[in-house]
Scaffold this motif. Structure first.
Motif, PDB file in Angstrom:
ATOM      1  N   THR A 153       0.849  -1.196   0.000  1.00 22.57           N
ATOM      2  CA  THR A 153       0.000   0.000   0.000  1.00 22.57           C
ATOM      3  C   THR A 153       0.877   1.235   0.000  1.00 22.57           C
ATOM      4  O   THR A 153       1.956   1.250   0.597  1.00 22.57           O
ATOM      5  CB  THR A 153      -0.928   0.042   1.224  1.00 22.57           C
ATOM      6  OG1 THR A 153      -0.138   0.002   2.424  1.00 22.57           O
ATOM      7  CG2 THR A 153      -1.883  -1.141   1.217  1.00 22.57           C
ATOM      8  N   ARG A 157      -1.177   9.735  -2.734  1.00 19.07           N
ATOM      9  CA  ARG A 157      -1.719   9.680  -4.085  1.00 19.07           C
ATOM     10  C   ARG A 157      -0.996  10.693  -4.971  1.00 19.07           C
ATOM     11  O   ARG A 157      -0.506  11.726  -4.501  1.00 19.07           O
ATOM     12  CB  ARG A 157      -3.227   9.984  -4.069  1.00 19.07           C
ATOM     13  CG  ARG A 157      -4.061   8.911  -3.361  1.00 19.07           C
ATOM     14  CD  ARG A 157      -3.998   7.592  -4.117  1.00 19.07           C
ATOM     15  NE  ARG A 157      -4.890   6.587  -3.564  1.00 19.07           N
ATOM     16  CZ  ARG A 157      -6.090   6.305  -4.044  1.00 19.07           C
ATOM     17  NH1 ARG A 157      -6.555   6.970  -5.093  1.00 19.07           N
ATOM     18  NH2 ARG A 157      -6.831   5.374  -3.497  1.00 19.07           N
ATOM     19  N   ARG A 162      -7.293  11.372  -7.762  1.00 22.87           N
ATOM     20  CA  ARG A 162      -7.156  10.032  -7.192  1.00 22.87           C
ATOM     21  C   ARG A 162      -7.351  10.038  -5.681  1.00 22.87           C
ATOM     22  O   ARG A 162      -7.693   9.013  -5.084  1.00 22.87           O
ATOM     23  CB  ARG A 162      -5.795   9.440  -7.556  1.00 22.87           C
ATOM     24  CG  ARG A 162      -5.633   9.231  -9.051  1.00 22.87           C
ATOM     25  CD  ARG A 162      -4.243   8.757  -9.439  1.00 22.87           C
ATOM     26  NE  ARG A 162      -4.032   7.358  -9.094  1.00 22.87           N
ATOM     27  CZ  ARG A 162      -2.973   6.664  -9.510  1.00 22.87           C
ATOM     28  NH1 ARG A 162      -2.062   7.259 -10.271  1.00 22.87           N
ATOM     29  NH2 ARG A 162      -2.827   5.403  -9.172  1.00 22.87           N
ATOM     30  N   GLU A 169      -3.503   3.709  -1.824  1.00 13.81           N
ATOM     31  CA  GLU A 169      -3.785   2.893  -2.990  1.00 13.81           C
ATOM     32  C   GLU A 169      -2.878   1.679  -2.976  1.00 13.81           C
ATOM     33  O   GLU A 169      -1.851   1.658  -2.298  1.00 13.81           O
ATOM     34  CB  GLU A 169      -3.617   3.688  -4.282  1.00 13.81           C
ATOM     35  CG  GLU A 169      -2.239   4.250  -4.525  1.00 13.81           C
ATOM     36  CD  GLU A 169      -2.192   5.127  -5.774  1.00 13.81           C
ATOM     37  OE1 GLU A 169      -3.221   5.243  -6.459  1.00 13.81           O
ATOM     38  OE2 GLU A 169      -1.129   5.684  -6.051  1.00 13.81           O
TER      39      GLU A 169
END
Length: 285
Positions: A153, A157, A162, A169
């Motif tokens: 992870t 971003r 996003r 993410e």
């Protein structure tokens, strides 16, 4: 000083929880032979690490520049050779003597040209083609490799759009839990003396660079990489006293019985110390 001896050598090195050489054609996953599932590492990758070490320890020292690196275009460096030798640049009617002088300058100035050779025939000021006396084969793993895709992870971003779906993410990285690799190489004294001028000091620097090439190249992506063994076969004369493949067969590596390899100690190395006449085995590491 000209070389008086031919050399052949064997490297054993390993990787733990890392990607030693990503394949751009496979999403940068570790390179693997599709038929045998053995991992492999290109000669270009290994020579890059040798170049980086030499540049690190010899930075600024005349004769030890590195040609293949992303600082300037190659053609600009070829033009510099003409300027340094007082030759006319951007002359379409280049004669063979000028090209030879420029080529000799490149060999004197750049360690990697003396060692690995280079194609320098591009641009308006070509410096010819140099065949390198030091050649390294692809490295290949002793055992089949198990490539694992690890999900990770990221806590940041890249764009405002996003961030609308959350603060983190997902990503991934491909690793090999463990692999022991073997690579073989050659140093041609005949070629060194004939074309590039590779010296005994250069060869000693090569051994040092091979032993230490992973020590200043650590990264999270490559995991833990270590040079474990370096065996050098020294021939008594320039052309050699024995075919290289016979010498390479003197070093054999195999897995210990009923062990899933996860460490260097999980392998057995057998060295046949009975050398052919005129060949000396030197264990550098």
């Amino acid at each position: 000083m000209a070389l008086s001896n031919r050399y052949d050598f064997v490297m054993l090195f390993d990787v733990e929880n890392g990607n030693p050489n990503g394949d751009p054609d496979a999403g940068n996953a570790p390179r693997v032979d599709a038929e045998s599932n053995l991992g492999y590492i290109t000669d270009v990758c290994l020579k890059r690490k040798i170049r980086n070490y030499v540049e690190l320890v010899k930075e600024g020292e005349p004769g030890y520049n590195i040609l293949i690196k992303p600082d300037r275009s190659l053609n600009a460096k070829f033009t510099q050779a003409y300027e340094a030798e007082g030759l006319q640049t951007k002359n379409k009617g280049k004669n063979a003597d000028d090209v030879k002088k420029a080529r000799d300058y490149m060999c004197r100035t750049y360690f990697d040209v003396r060692a690995f050779g280079a194609v320098m025939s591009t641009g308006e000021d070509p410096c010819g083609i140099v065949r390198g006396p030091v050649q390294i084969n692809f490295a290949q793993s002793i055992s089949p490799v198990n490539i694992q895709d690890v999900t990770i992870t990221r806590q940041a971003r890249t764009t405002n759009d996003r961030t609308e779906t959350g603060d983190t993410e997902m990503g991934r990285k491909s690793i090999i839990p463990y692999a022991l690799y073997r690579a073989e190489g050659y140093v041609s004294a005949a070629l060194a003396n004939k074309s590039t001028g590779l010296s005994e000091d250069d060869v000693e620097l090569l051994w040092t660079a091979i032993i230490n090439m992973f020590e200043n190249d650590h990264s999270a992506a490559r995991g833990k990489m270590c040079m474990r063994k370096l065996y050098v076969f020294k021939h008594e004369n320039i052309l050699g006293n024995c075919p290289s493949h016979i010498l390479f067969d003197k070093i054999s590596v195999r897995e210990k019985d009923h062990v899933l390899p996860r460490a260097f100690s999980d392998y057995e190395i057998h060295v046949d110390t009975q050398m052919p006449s005129g060949v000396e085995l030197i264990e550098k590491l």
